[in-house]
Motif scaffolding. Structure first.
Motif, PDB file in Angstrom:
ATOM      1  N   ASP A  31       0.841  -1.186   0.000  1.00 45.23           N
ATOM      2  CA  ASP A  31       0.000   0.000   0.000  1.00 45.23           C
ATOM      3  C   ASP A  31       0.881   1.242   0.000  1.00 45.23           C
ATOM      4  O   ASP A  31       2.098   1.151  -0.211  1.00 45.23           O
ATOM      5  CB  ASP A  31      -0.995  -0.010   1.170  1.00 45.23           C
ATOM      6  N   ASP A  32       0.285   2.396   0.236  1.00 43.86           N
ATOM      7  CA  ASP A  32       1.040   3.646   0.164  1.00 43.86           C
ATOM      8  C   ASP A  32       2.062   3.796   1.281  1.00 43.86           C
ATOM      9  O   ASP A  32       2.869   4.728   1.264  1.00 43.86           O
ATOM     10  CB  ASP A  32       0.089   4.839   0.163  1.00 43.86           C
ATOM     11  N   LYS A  33       2.040   2.896   2.259  1.00 43.19           N
ATOM     12  CA  LYS A  33       2.977   2.989   3.381  1.00 43.19           C
ATOM     13  C   LYS A  33       4.113   1.969   3.299  1.00 43.19           C
ATOM     14  O   LYS A  33       4.996   1.956   4.149  1.00 43.19           O
ATOM     15  CB  LYS A  33       2.207   2.826   4.701  1.00 43.19           C
ATOM     16  N   THR A  34       4.092   1.100   2.282  1.00 42.04           N
ATOM     17  CA  THR A  34       5.046   0.001   2.222  1.00 42.04           C
ATOM     18  C   THR A  34       6.483   0.469   2.064  1.00 42.04           C
ATOM     19  O   THR A  34       7.393  -0.054   2.715  1.00 42.04           O
ATOM     20  CB  THR A  34       4.677  -0.951   1.066  1.00 42.04           C
ATOM     21  N   PHE A  35       6.721   1.462   1.233  1.00 44.84           N
ATOM     22  CA  PHE A  35       8.098   1.855   0.918  1.00 44.84           C
ATOM     23  C   PHE A  35       8.415   3.296   1.315  1.00 44.84           C
ATOM     24  O   PHE A  35       9.486   3.802   1.019  1.00 44.84           O
ATOM     25  CB  PHE A  35       8.352   1.682  -0.581  1.00 44.84           C
ATOM     26  N   ARG A  36       7.521   3.949   1.997  1.00 50.20           N
ATOM     27  CA  ARG A  36       7.680   5.374   2.223  1.00 50.20           C
ATOM     28  C   ARG A  36       8.555   5.692   3.437  1.00 50.20           C
ATOM     29  O   ARG A  36       8.720   4.882   4.343  1.00 50.20           O
ATOM     30  CB  ARG A  36       6.315   6.040   2.383  1.00 50.20           C
ATOM     31  N   TYR A  37       9.091   6.890   3.443  1.00 47.79           N
ATOM     32  CA  TYR A  37       9.735   7.495   4.601  1.00 47.79           C
ATOM     33  C   TYR A  37       9.340   8.965   4.589  1.00 47.79           C
ATOM     34  O   TYR A  37       8.881   9.489   3.558  1.00 47.79           O
ATOM     35  CB  TYR A  37      11.257   7.345   4.545  1.00 47.79           C
ATOM     36  N   TYR A  38       9.506   9.656   5.707  1.00 45.65           N
ATOM     37  CA  TYR A  38       9.143  11.070   5.733  1.00 45.65           C
ATOM     38  C   TYR A  38      10.367  11.922   5.463  1.00 45.65           C
ATOM     39  O   TYR A  38      11.385  11.825   6.154  1.00 45.65           O
ATOM     40  CB  TYR A  38       8.519  11.475   7.063  1.00 45.65           C
ATOM     41  N   ASN A  39      10.274  12.757   4.441  1.00 45.35           N
ATOM     42  CA  ASN A  39      11.373  13.615   4.015  1.00 45.35           C
ATOM     43  C   ASN A  39      11.167  15.018   4.588  1.00 45.35           C
ATOM     44  O   ASN A  39      10.207  15.711   4.244  1.00 45.35           O
ATOM     45  CB  ASN A  39      11.410  13.665   2.486  1.00 45.35           C
ATOM     46  N   THR A  40      12.050  15.425   5.465  1.00 43.22           N
ATOM     47  CA  THR A  40      11.897  16.724   6.129  1.00 43.22           C
ATOM     48  C   THR A  40      12.235  17.894   5.216  1.00 43.22           C
ATOM     49  O   THR A  40      11.891  19.038   5.518  1.00 43.22           O
ATOM     50  CB  THR A  40      12.782  16.790   7.386  1.00 43.22           C
ATOM     51  N   LEU A  41      12.900  17.610   4.090  1.00 48.34           N
ATOM     52  CA  LEU A  41      13.199  18.682   3.143  1.00 48.34           C
ATOM     53  C   LEU A  41      12.005  19.005   2.257  1.00 48.34           C
ATOM     54  O   LEU A  41      11.746  20.169   1.937  1.00 48.34           O
ATOM     55  CB  LEU A  41      14.406  18.301   2.278  1.00 48.34           C
ATOM     56  N   THR A  42      11.280  17.974   1.851  1.00 50.03           N
ATOM     57  CA  THR A  42      10.099  18.187   1.003  1.00 50.03           C
ATOM     58  C   THR A  42       8.817  18.267   1.829  1.00 50.03           C
ATOM     59  O   THR A  42       7.743  18.537   1.278  1.00 50.03           O
ATOM     60  CB  THR A  42       9.962  17.048  -0.016  1.00 50.03           C
ATOM     61  N   SER A  43       8.937  17.995   3.140  1.00 49.50           N
ATOM     62  CA  SER A  43       7.783  18.000   4.048  1.00 49.50           C
ATOM     63  C   SER A  43       6.669  17.076   3.549  1.00 49.50           C
ATOM     64  O   SER A  43       5.483  17.418   3.589  1.00 49.50           O
ATOM     65  CB  SER A  43       7.243  19.423   4.250  1.00 49.50           C
ATOM     66  N   SER A  44       7.089  15.913   3.091  1.00 52.05           N
ATOM     67  CA  SER A  44       6.109  14.937   2.610  1.00 52.05           C
ATOM     68  C   SER A  44       6.722  13.540   2.647  1.00 52.05           C
ATOM     69  O   SER A  44       7.944  13.379   2.774  1.00 52.05           O
ATOM     70  CB  SER A  44       5.662  15.271   1.180  1.00 52.05           C
ATOM     71  N   PHE A  45       5.867  12.544   2.535  1.00 52.67           N
ATOM     72  CA  PHE A  45       6.354  11.179   2.444  1.00 52.67           C
ATOM     73  C   PHE A  45       6.883  10.931   1.044  1.00 52.67           C
ATOM     74  O   PHE A  45       6.262  11.320   0.040  1.00 52.67           O
ATOM     75  CB  PHE A  45       5.236  10.187   2.772  1.00 52.67           C
ATOM     76  N   GLU A  46       8.037  10.281   0.969  1.00 46.88           N
ATOM     77  CA  GLU A  46       8.685   9.979  -0.297  1.00 46.88           C
ATOM     78  C   GLU A  46       9.116   8.515  -0.322  1.00 46.88           C
ATOM     79  O   GLU A  46       9.081   7.833   0.707  1.00 46.88           O
ATOM     80  CB  GLU A  46       9.930  10.861  -0.498  1.00 46.88           C
ATOM     81  N   VAL A  47       9.530   8.054  -1.500  1.00 50.26           N
ATOM     82  CA  VAL A  47      10.101   6.721  -1.653  1.00 50.26           C
ATOM     83  C   VAL A  47      11.550   6.888  -2.075  1.00 50.26           C
ATOM     84  O   VAL A  47      11.848   7.639  -3.015  1.00 50.26           O
ATOM     85  CB  VAL A  47       9.334   5.893  -2.704  1.00 50.26           C
ATOM     86  N   GLU A  48      12.447   6.245  -1.376  1.00 52.94           N
ATOM     87  CA  GLU A  48      13.863   6.287  -1.734  1.00 52.94           C
ATOM     88  C   GLU A  48      14.150   5.233  -2.798  1.00 52.94           C
ATOM     89  O   GLU A  48      13.690   4.091  -2.691  1.00 52.94           O
ATOM     90  CB  GLU A  48      14.722   6.029  -0.501  1.00 52.94           C
ATOM     91  N   ALA A  49      14.909   5.610  -3.796  1.00 56.24           N
ATOM     92  CA  ALA A  49      15.264   4.662  -4.859  1.00 56.24           C
ATOM     93  C   ALA A  49      16.165   3.566  -4.306  1.00 56.24           C
ATOM     94  O   ALA A  49      17.042   3.823  -3.480  1.00 56.24           O
ATOM     95  CB  ALA A  49      15.961   5.393  -5.998  1.00 56.24           C
ATOM     96  N   GLY A  50      15.935   2.344  -4.750  1.00 59.37           N
ATOM     97  CA  GLY A  50      16.794   1.249  -4.338  1.00 59.37           C
ATOM     98  C   GLY A  50      16.097  -0.096  -4.386  1.00 59.37           C
ATOM     99  O   GLY A  50      14.906  -0.201  -4.708  1.00 59.37           O
TER     100      GLY A  50
END
Length: 802
Positions: free
Chosen positions: A613-632
């Protein structure tokens, strides 16, 4: 606005009054203008509707209601369908009793095992907590009753809970302490939410615009109302300004007058007040139209038994001592077998419709009970006569069923634990019985983590947690094999409490609770640090065996085959964890991202699918102030618990941004959390770490706790604090928490204006505080003047009939 017609008929005074309660449990009404009152009641594992005068602490009797297992218990079922079924039963019972809002579920993260209220919360993991809560909410609200998840947010200790400031970095706050609430709101569609007592990074939760506007309403799309915890409103005007709707309990004319003055003096735009009234009315009007349901108390009791049975965790089964064979000669030993410990203490205390006791119901099971003995006092005092009697009974049996656990004073709202050990008198009994027989099955009752390093003295270890009014039969169903245990732990059992990173300063005694461990909460720390534990998160045994095969990782989820390879039917909780080894961020090695509870007959196989789901690969990015997915490339792990991964695959994910936070955090990268310096935590936090700014001997402030009067300049205040401490010690010795005293002990001075039904306002509190700080006559004058002014204001509002 949805209710412009109604709002246009209301005076400023009437709109202001709607922002506070009418009584301890009811909202303000204006029937002549189409505004009804709704009734809020404590839950979260039963309905605690009080008879007569209401109070938040359960001091007065409540009407009988089904006492279901607590949240800590139900979480061990990992069964969303079961939680929804229990929620449906709770909602129906609330409806029958005339309750419109159930104050629960509680889903604060179990940051530390010593939090005295952990029995009310689901898990140390936000994903599991959110899923359990969402299911419960869907069930409750299916009956036209609102659920009210609590306590929002970062509420992790009971000591000084009404003034403590949780200092937590934004990434940790979003990934750990709000994700569960996010799931509860988005998937459960909660119609209300309760704010926490504490501050978050310097701002009280009930007036935190970032929390209540930016996150809750704008980001998550919440369209219900926000209610303060009882007495948890600090600045009522700021609360309304920033997204809170209802100050509870009633503050009489005090809160009303604060809103009126704020509008009149330009501190609060009346347009914003109208918005809050409109949002509150949307839910109030909907709930008031719901017709009452009826429930069958016996079926409710049976559901409570089912819920408890599905939540029991088998921790040890040496030589397959369980299930007990027919006609086994057993000795039933332990105070909890006679008077069960089946729920926690505090505002969630339920008056059960009936209560099963093991000593009474064991006759209905195919066992030969050769003797019974209490073995120990409920409070931790030695009783040689009880000990001797228990040893004599144990000698006559083939198997000893030894009922152990935590007493009421060990787990209570308003009081954090001092350690995680069983009472000494129980451990002594265990030692003595293990000397006369090696066939001991320990049956545990507790709402939170216990030190289990004594488990080498028992062959069987079964944990029922706090299992509600039907828990005794549920446990016997498992012990005798009528039901195959399927529960798994929703929290880690460490080898020692000092192994938990947050324990170095828990509970925080000063103004600030520093969340120095960051993301490393529970198993996230132990797995990443490769630190040994007693029982890992997600652990639980069965009377059968399961095999995992044929993992297929797809873009939208995972498939695998689960087989019951044993000889009895049973359910297995398969758990999905995700990790990434190449991350440029500090991360836990494994994070729970899904689970499935699967029932299988002997020899049966099923293909299991767990969706991403939308929470499986996300982390919170304090620079963009949003949840993001890191490549890898991510590790996709399927396990029977967090430490036992049975299948593993990989999946590459594209990143959503290359703008990654670059922080120098060597201790977090190396999981050396116990040595994190202020300077390093400040880099994670994004600002300096606040320092304690109150010292013994200085003047007390509005948000200092009443317990701090022990250091007041006034001898009278010091005497009051001394009396309060003496009374608390007496209650502790009796083994029953005095909730009223505990509330007062942790309550800040400003709460005197929030918990006295409008008798005292803030100006009077300031006068009282002047007295406490050693200026008796000046403070007395302030208080009397404020009282007279308040009386005049009250008369004016009464004349306007508002």
């Amino acid at each position: 606005m949805k209710h412009q017609t109604i709002i246009s008929q209301l005076t400023l005074e009437e709109k202001a009054s709607l922002m506070s309660g009418k009584s301890v449990w009811e909202t303000k009404d204006y029937p002549e203008k189409g505004i009804p009152s709704i009734f809020l009641s404590d839950g979260p594992h039963g309905i605690r509707k009080q008879e007569g005068a209401g109070d938040h602490l359960g001091l007065n009797a409540s009407v009988p209601a089904t006492c279901f297992p607590t949240a800590a218990t139900l979480a061990n079922s990992w069964d969303e369908a079961l939680l929804e079924e229990v929620g449906t039963a709770l909602g129906a019972e609330a409806s029958q009793l005339g309750v419109h809002v159930v104050l629960g579920p509680g889903l604060n993260i179990k940051r530390n095992p010593m939090c005295g209220r952990n029995f009310e919360y689901y898990s140390e993991d936000p994903y599991q907590a959110g899923k359990m809560a969402a299911a419960m909410i869907r069930g409750i609200q299916s009956n036209g009753v609102a659920a009210c998840p609590k306590h929002f947010a970062a509420n992790s200790q009971e000591l000084k809970r009404m003034s403590s400031d949780s200092i937590v970095d934004e990434r940790t706050f979003r990934e750990i302490y709000t994700t569960g609430f996010e799931i509860a709101v988005k998937e459960g569609k909660a119609k209300s939410i309760m704010t926490a007592y504490n501050k978050i990074n310097g701002t009280y939760a009930n007036e935190d615009g970032h929390l209540l506007r930016d996150i809750l309403r704008e980001e998550w799309g919440f369209d219900g109302f926000v209610v303060s915890d009882w007495g948890g409103s600090n600045d009522h005007v700021l609360g309304v300004q920033n997204g809170s709707h209802l100050e509870m309990p009633s503050t009489g004319t005090v809160g009303q007058k604060e809103i009126i003055n704020a509008v009149n003096f330009g501190q609060l735009d009346e347009v914003i007040l109208d918005e809050r009234v409109d949002e509150l009315l949307t839910v109030v009007l909907e709930l008031s139209k719901t017709s009452k349901k009826s429930v069958n108390t016996e079926r409710q009791h049976q559901l409570s038994q089912k819920a408890a049975r599905n939540s029991i965790v088998l921790l040890k089964n040496e030589d397959r001592i369980l299930p007990l064979a027919s006609k086994t000669k057993v000795a039933l030993i332990g105070e909890f077998a006679f008077e069960p410990r089946y729920q926690g203490a505090g505002s969630s205390f339920i008056n059960p419709t009936q209560l099963d006791k093991t000593v009474d119901v064991i006759k209905d099971y195919d066992l030969d009970v050769v003797g019974t003995a209490k073995g120990y006092e409920r409070t931790d005092v030695d009783n040689q006569a009880l000990l001797t009697e228990a040893i004599d009974v144990a000698k006559t049996a083939d198997v000893v069923l030894l009922y152990l656990g935590l007493d009421e004073i060990s787990e209570s709202e308003g009081l954090d634990r001092r350690h995680i050990s069983l009472p000494k008198n129980q451990l002594r009994l265990l030692d003595e019985i293990s000397k006369v027989t090696n066939k001991v099955i320990a049956v545990l009752s507790a709402g939170s983590v216990i030190d289990l390093n004594w488990d080498d003295r028992v062959k069987g270890l079964v944990h029922g947690y706090l299992s509600g009014q039907a828990g005794a039969r549920a446990m016997l169903d498992v012990l005798t094999g009528k039901y195959n245990p399927s529960g798994k732990l929703s929290e880690t059992y460490p080898l020692a409490i000092i192994d938990v990173p947050s324990s170095a300063d828990y509970p925080a005694e000063g103004d600030y609770s520093i969340y120095r461990e960051g993301l490393y909460v529970g198993y996230r720390y132990f797995e990443t640090a490769k630190s040994l534990v007693k029982y890992p998160y997600g652990f639980g045994l069965s009377y059968t065996d399961f095999s995992y095969n044929d993992l297929i990782v797809e873009e939208n989820g995972v498939r695998f085959t689960l087989t019951n390879t044993g000889s009895v039917a049973g359910s297995e909780v398969a758990q999905l964890y995700v990790g990434i080894d190449t991350s440029k961020l500090y991360r836990a090695s494994k994070e729970l991202k899904g689970f499935a509870k699967v029932y299988l007959e002997p020899g049966e196989s099923k293909e299991v699918f767990i969706a991403f789901d939308d929470k499986t690969f996300r982390y919170y990015n304090t620079l963009t102030s949003s949840f993001e997915v890191e490549a890898g490339t991510y590790r996709i792990m399927i396990g029977t618990n967090v430490s036992k991964i049975t299948l593993q695959g990989q999946l590459y994910k594209e990143g959503t941004t290359a703008n990654l936070p670059e922080l120098d955090l060597p201790s977090y990268a190396e999981v050396d959390i116990l040595t994190v310096s202020d300077a390093e935590f400040a880099r994670l936090l994004g600002r300096p770490v606040p320092k304690e700014n109150w010292q013994k001997g200085q003047e007390l402030r509005l948000n200092d706790a009443l317990s701090q009067m022990a250091y007041a300049k006034s001898w009278l205040a010091r005497a009051v604090a001394s009396i309060l401490r003496i009374l608390l010690n007496r209650a502790e010795k009796k083994g029953k928490p005095d909730l009223n005293l505990l509330f007062l002990y942790n309550m800040p001075f400003r709460a005197l204006a929030k918990m006295t039904g409008g008798t005292i306002n803030m100006a009077m509190v300031e006068g009282i505080l002047t007295i406490v700080n050693g200026h008796f006559f000046r403070g007395l004058g302030q208080t009397v003047k404020a009282f007279r002014q308040k009386r005049q204001t009250d008369k004016s509002l009464v004349a306007k009939k508002v």
